[in-house]
Design a protein around this motif. Structure first.
Motif, PDB file in Angstrom:
ATOM      1  N   ARG A 117      34.618  35.732  37.705  1.00  0.00           N
ATOM      2  CA  ARG A 117      34.888  34.875  36.546  1.00  0.00           C
ATOM      3  C   ARG A 117      34.627  33.411  36.906  1.00  0.00           C
ATOM      4  O   ARG A 117      35.067  32.513  36.210  1.00  0.00           O
ATOM      5  CB  ARG A 117      36.346  35.038  36.097  1.00  0.00           C
ATOM      6  CG  ARG A 117      36.711  36.455  35.718  1.00  0.00           C
ATOM      7  CD  ARG A 117      38.134  36.552  35.185  1.00  0.00           C
ATOM      8  NE  ARG A 117      38.413  37.922  34.779  1.00  0.00           N
ATOM      9  CZ  ARG A 117      39.161  38.770  35.471  1.00  0.00           C
ATOM     10  NH1 ARG A 117      39.716  38.386  36.607  1.00  0.00           N
ATOM     11  NH2 ARG A 117      39.363  39.991  35.040  1.00  0.00           N
ATOM     12  N   LEU A 119      32.419  30.690  36.921  1.00  0.00           N
ATOM     13  CA  LEU A 119      31.203  30.055  36.390  1.00  0.00           C
ATOM     14  C   LEU A 119      30.766  28.889  37.265  1.00  0.00           C
ATOM     15  O   LEU A 119      29.586  28.693  37.531  1.00  0.00           O
ATOM     16  CB  LEU A 119      31.459  29.543  34.972  1.00  0.00           C
ATOM     17  CG  LEU A 119      31.548  30.592  33.858  1.00  0.00           C
ATOM     18  CD1 LEU A 119      32.133  29.955  32.595  1.00  0.00           C
ATOM     19  CD2 LEU A 119      30.178  31.173  33.566  1.00  0.00           C
TER      20      LEU A 119
ATOM     21  N   TRP B 188      34.891  30.183  26.448  1.00  0.00           N
ATOM     22  CA  TRP B 188      34.959  30.421  27.893  1.00  0.00           C
ATOM     23  C   TRP B 188      33.733  29.928  28.657  1.00  0.00           C
ATOM     24  O   TRP B 188      33.830  29.530  29.822  1.00  0.00           O
ATOM     25  CB  TRP B 188      35.136  31.926  28.159  1.00  0.00           C
ATOM     26  CG  TRP B 188      33.898  32.711  27.924  1.00  0.00           C
ATOM     27  CD1 TRP B 188      33.443  33.187  26.734  1.00  0.00           C
ATOM     28  CD2 TRP B 188      32.922  33.085  28.902  1.00  0.00           C
ATOM     29  NE1 TRP B 188      32.249  33.834  26.909  1.00  0.00           N
ATOM     30  CE2 TRP B 188      31.909  33.781  28.228  1.00  0.00           C
ATOM     31  CE3 TRP B 188      32.813  32.903  30.289  1.00  0.00           C
ATOM     32  CZ2 TRP B 188      30.794  34.304  28.883  1.00  0.00           C
ATOM     33  CZ3 TRP B 188      31.700  33.408  30.940  1.00  0.00           C
ATOM     34  CH2 TRP B 188      30.711  34.105  30.248  1.00  0.00           C
ATOM     35  N   TRP B 189      32.561  29.953  28.035  1.00  0.00           N
ATOM     36  CA  TRP B 189      31.295  29.641  28.699  1.00  0.00           C
ATOM     37  C   TRP B 189      31.076  28.134  28.864  1.00  0.00           C
ATOM     38  O   TRP B 189      30.176  27.715  29.605  1.00  0.00           O
ATOM     39  CB  TRP B 189      30.144  30.189  27.846  1.00  0.00           C
ATOM     40  CG  TRP B 189      30.196  29.601  26.467  1.00  0.00           C
ATOM     41  CD1 TRP B 189      30.893  30.089  25.392  1.00  0.00           C
ATOM     42  CD2 TRP B 189      29.616  28.369  26.043  1.00  0.00           C
ATOM     43  NE1 TRP B 189      30.782  29.231  24.330  1.00  0.00           N
ATOM     44  CE2 TRP B 189      30.000  28.165  24.696  1.00  0.00           C
ATOM     45  CE3 TRP B 189      28.809  27.412  26.664  1.00  0.00           C
ATOM     46  CZ2 TRP B 189      29.610  27.045  23.976  1.00  0.00           C
ATOM     47  CZ3 TRP B 189      28.423  26.299  25.939  1.00  0.00           C
ATOM     48  CH2 TRP B 189      28.821  26.134  24.601  1.00  0.00           C
ATOM     49  N   ASP B 213      38.966  38.730  25.804  1.00  0.00           N
ATOM     50  CA  ASP B 213      38.049  38.661  26.937  1.00  0.00           C
ATOM     51  C   ASP B 213      36.617  38.873  26.453  1.00  0.00           C
ATOM     52  O   ASP B 213      36.386  39.380  25.356  1.00  0.00           O
ATOM     53  CB  ASP B 213      38.433  39.703  27.988  1.00  0.00           C
ATOM     54  CG  ASP B 213      38.161  39.199  29.402  1.00  0.00           C
ATOM     55  OD1 ASP B 213      37.264  38.355  29.575  1.00  0.00           O
ATOM     56  OD2 ASP B 213      38.862  39.647  30.334  1.00  0.00           O
ATOM     57  N   TRP B 214      35.673  38.440  27.275  1.00  0.00           N
ATOM     58  CA  TRP B 214      34.238  38.543  26.952  1.00  0.00           C
ATOM     59  C   TRP B 214      33.635  39.692  27.732  1.00  0.00           C
ATOM     60  O   TRP B 214      33.602  39.660  28.970  1.00  0.00           O
ATOM     61  CB  TRP B 214      33.534  37.242  27.330  1.00  0.00           C
ATOM     62  CG  TRP B 214      32.060  37.272  27.099  1.00  0.00           C
ATOM     63  CD1 TRP B 214      31.099  37.677  27.979  1.00  0.00           C
ATOM     64  CD2 TRP B 214      31.372  36.895  25.902  1.00  0.00           C
ATOM     65  NE1 TRP B 214      29.855  37.570  27.403  1.00  0.00           N
ATOM     66  CE2 TRP B 214      29.993  37.085  26.124  1.00  0.00           C
ATOM     67  CE3 TRP B 214      31.782  36.396  24.661  1.00  0.00           C
ATOM     68  CZ2 TRP B 214      29.024  36.807  25.158  1.00  0.00           C
ATOM     69  CZ3 TRP B 214      30.829  36.119  23.701  1.00  0.00           C
ATOM     70  CH2 TRP B 214      29.470  36.323  23.946  1.00  0.00           C
ATOM     71  N   THR B 216      30.261  42.640  27.850  1.00  0.00           N
ATOM     72  CA  THR B 216      28.910  42.968  27.390  1.00  0.00           C
ATOM     73  C   THR B 216      28.610  44.414  27.717  1.00  0.00           C
ATOM     74  O   THR B 216      29.278  44.995  28.584  1.00  0.00           O
ATOM     75  CB  THR B 216      27.853  42.076  28.090  1.00  0.00           C
ATOM     76  OG1 THR B 216      27.989  42.218  29.495  1.00  0.00           O
ATOM     77  CG2 THR B 216      28.008  40.631  27.676  1.00  0.00           C
ATOM     78  N   PRO B 217      27.631  45.048  27.080  1.00  0.00           N
ATOM     79  CA  PRO B 217      26.730  44.480  26.085  1.00  0.00           C
ATOM     80  C   PRO B 217      27.427  44.228  24.744  1.00  0.00           C
ATOM     81  O   PRO B 217      28.362  44.949  24.382  1.00  0.00           O
ATOM     82  CB  PRO B 217      25.651  45.560  25.926  1.00  0.00           C
ATOM     83  CG  PRO B 217      26.323  46.837  26.311  1.00  0.00           C
ATOM     84  CD  PRO B 217      27.312  46.469  27.365  1.00  0.00           C
ATOM     85  N   LEU B 218      26.978  43.217  24.041  1.00  0.00           N
ATOM     86  CA  LEU B 218      27.499  42.933  22.714  1.00  0.00           C
ATOM     87  C   LEU B 218      27.003  43.988  21.733  1.00  0.00           C
ATOM     88  O   LEU B 218      25.870  44.434  21.832  1.00  0.00           O
ATOM     89  CB  LEU B 218      27.035  41.548  22.272  1.00  0.00           C
ATOM     90  CG  LEU B 218      27.592  40.387  23.099  1.00  0.00           C
ATOM     91  CD1 LEU B 218      26.812  39.108  22.814  1.00  0.00           C
ATOM     92  CD2 LEU B 218      29.069  40.165  22.808  1.00  0.00           C
ATOM     93  N   GLY B 230      41.423  40.935  30.711  1.00  0.00           N
ATOM     94  CA  GLY B 230      41.174  41.390  32.071  1.00  0.00           C
ATOM     95  C   GLY B 230      39.931  42.231  32.235  1.00  0.00           C
ATOM     96  O   GLY B 230      39.491  42.476  33.356  1.00  0.00           O
ATOM     97  N   ASP B 231      39.348  42.693  31.124  1.00  0.00           N
ATOM     98  CA  ASP B 231      38.165  43.553  31.219  1.00  0.00           C
ATOM     99  C   ASP B 231      36.866  42.767  31.355  1.00  0.00           C
ATOM    100  O   ASP B 231      35.812  43.366  31.558  1.00  0.00           O
ATOM    101  CB  ASP B 231      38.052  44.442  29.972  1.00  0.00           C
ATOM    102  CG  ASP B 231      38.949  45.663  30.057  1.00  0.00           C
ATOM    103  OD1 ASP B 231      39.542  45.883  31.128  1.00  0.00           O
ATOM    104  OD2 ASP B 231      39.073  46.381  29.047  1.00  0.00           O
ATOM    105  N   GLY B 232      36.922  41.451  31.219  1.00  0.00           N
ATOM    106  CA  GLY B 232      35.665  40.725  31.123  1.00  0.00           C
ATOM    107  C   GLY B 232      35.555  39.498  31.997  1.00  0.00           C
ATOM    108  O   GLY B 232      36.155  39.410  33.075  1.00  0.00           O
ATOM    109  N   ALA B 233      34.775  38.547  31.525  1.00  0.00           N
ATOM    110  CA  ALA B 233      34.333  37.401  32.318  1.00  0.00           C
ATOM    111  C   ALA B 233      35.244  36.184  32.223  1.00  0.00           C
ATOM    112  O   ALA B 233      35.031  35.199  32.934  1.00  0.00           O
ATOM    113  CB  ALA B 233      32.920  37.010  31.876  1.00  0.00           C
ATOM    114  N   HIS B 280      47.040  39.059  33.932  1.00  0.00           N
ATOM    115  CA  HIS B 280      45.895  38.140  33.897  1.00  0.00           C
ATOM    116  C   HIS B 280      46.184  36.783  33.270  1.00  0.00           C
ATOM    117  O   HIS B 280      45.341  35.893  33.332  1.00  0.00           O
ATOM    118  CB  HIS B 280      44.734  38.790  33.141  1.00  0.00           C
ATOM    119  CG  HIS B 280      44.183  40.001  33.812  1.00  0.00           C
ATOM    120  ND1 HIS B 280      43.355  39.915  34.902  1.00  0.00           N
ATOM    121  CD2 HIS B 280      44.369  41.320  33.570  1.00  0.00           C
ATOM    122  CE1 HIS B 280      43.035  41.144  35.299  1.00  0.00           C
ATOM    123  NE2 HIS B 280      43.642  42.011  34.508  1.00  0.00           N
TER     124      HIS B 280
END
Lengths: 285, 285
Positions: A117, A119, B188-189, B213-214, B216-218, B230-233, B280
């Motif tokens: 996570r 970046l 988040w990005w 959470d973010w 992918t794939p979208l 907690g599942d993502g970025a 998280h």
């Protein structure tokens, strides 16, 4: 509109080959020359398959210059072996760009490593790779062009999401080593993109200018949903004017990934690209 | 971890009802109370269907407060009739928020009208609507909360894509009338999100803090692909810490749109949300 005079307004237009993926490299060279184009943008995989030297000769013999090679990058891995492999692969990409006679290697910098996570850390690893590769590229007359990708790709393709971020990275290196790509598909939504274009122009960083339109709904995976020029939300003419005001008078490359275009006749797609370019990008008559 | 002491760490947690769309409003009230929650976030459609007064009583009787109502907005139409209808509908949404006892109406401001490429004009029409509605809302104890949506929604849902843009809009009005939403899924990005959170805190503009959470794939259409905590970025803990440092000690609302969660038992999903929130979001033990 078919005489030689009418073709002059295509002097800057470059067709990225992914827009007409249905075409082989010889078809691309013939088709572009027949349509009055002077430039193409190429991708590594089809060029490698055809042979880099042979591809360079093919497009040169068709009277075309290569405006960019896509793509290097994927610099964000954390493990030493993966990082060394990425650097090796990017040196090969630089060599291929030099052989093709283009001064621009487009970089898709890489997303977050699996489970990460961080970046900021990923962006720092990009800077480390640029420091390694910049001199190698410049010695071969090639510039590394950081392409900020739309924020929807931030986790899996590119942690560089805005032109400001790309410039923050590029400006840590000499301008002849590292530049940036302005691609309308990725930047159209950002109200700071104009200021970024100005900044890129002032610093001599505007290495490539690419066009695609933004259309919805986005397809699953969001990779192959770019729109034909004029079909979407992007003010393409504004981008052309702003990049010109920032000093960019070089190629304008059309790069559309869209299976609906790939399903059609390549020459028909190119004719449509040219018509849309005249209608939506060039100055209004 | 099931005694009353362990529940204290849920004091700020709010469950947005779209996370457990499979639950009716009574199921939501019962389920949240049973799990030790004190707060819920509600949506207009199910509340209207149940009856606004009845819904207010239902959640109140379950010991729950309403942290936000989703959603007002869609201010970007250009035609006078459509604009008047949007204002009327938003006044109704403000009234509903007041009846529910929440001080926060979340706004999804609207995308580009069909055929338009004028982002600046669309953003200006949002400002015009805020000027109309702000006093009406403040008189009823409700604040309009501009939610910047991820840039992938800029054309069809919301031309406000960054926290900086949301603050630029909000700061044209009194802080008691217009605030902003910090939603991790959308921000988040962005490496300027932290500065935006600080700015929102300084100006007293941080009206709501939402988590997803973010991953992918979208999916196609990119609307229903939010990830469980907690599942993502997304570095969720960083966002919690940064909003706290900016002075936000209010509700932390979990809002995940994901058909895979809707296909499961609601109580099981809520238990998972709580576990992930502890793992998280809350301070590490």
């Amino acid at each position: 509109m078919t005489g030689p005079g009418a073709q002059d307004d295509l002097a800057r237009l470059s067709l990225n080959q992914e827009t007409v993926k249905q075409w082989s490299l010889p078809e691309l060279a013939d088709g572009c020359a027949a349509a009055g184009l002077r430039h193409v943008g190429l991708w590594r995989e089809p060029v490698q398959k055809y042979g880099v030297e042979a591809a360079a000769k093919l497009v040169r013999d068709a009277g075309l210059t290569v405006t960019s090679l896509c793509r290097g990058g994927f610099f964000t891995a954390a493990e030493p072996e993966a990082r060394a492999a990425a650097l090796d692969d990017n040196r090969a990409a630089i060599d291929e760009a030099a052989t093709l006679g283009t001064d621009t290697l487009v970089l898709v910098s890489g997303g977050l490593p699996a489970g990460s996570r961080d970046l900021r850390g990923a962006r720092e690893r990009i800077a480390e790779a640029l420091a390694e590769l910049g001199p190698y590229a410049a010695e071969r007359g090639v510039r590394l062009a950081i392409e900020p990708l739309h924020p929807m790709y931030a986790s899996d393709r590119c942690v560089v999401s805005t032109l400001a971020q790309a410039l923050d990275l590029a400006e840590r290196f000499p301008a002849e080593q590292v530049g940036v790509v302005v691609d309308t598909y990725h930047l159209w939504w950002d109200d700071t993109a104009g200021a970024g274009i100005d900044r890129a122009g002032r610093g001599g960083r505007l290495a490539a200018f690419q066009l695609a339109d933004w259309v919805t709904p986005l397809p699953e995976g969001v990779l192959l949903g770019r729109g034909q020029l004029g079909d979407g939300a992007v003010d393409l003419r504004w981008f052309r004017e702003r990049t010109e005001a920032a000093g960019h008078t070089g190629p304008i490359e059309v790069e559309i990934f869209n299976p609906a275009l790939w399903a059609r006749d390549g020459a028909e797609v190119l004719a449509e690209v040219i018509a849309r370019y005249r209608q939506h990008v060039l100055p209004e008559k």
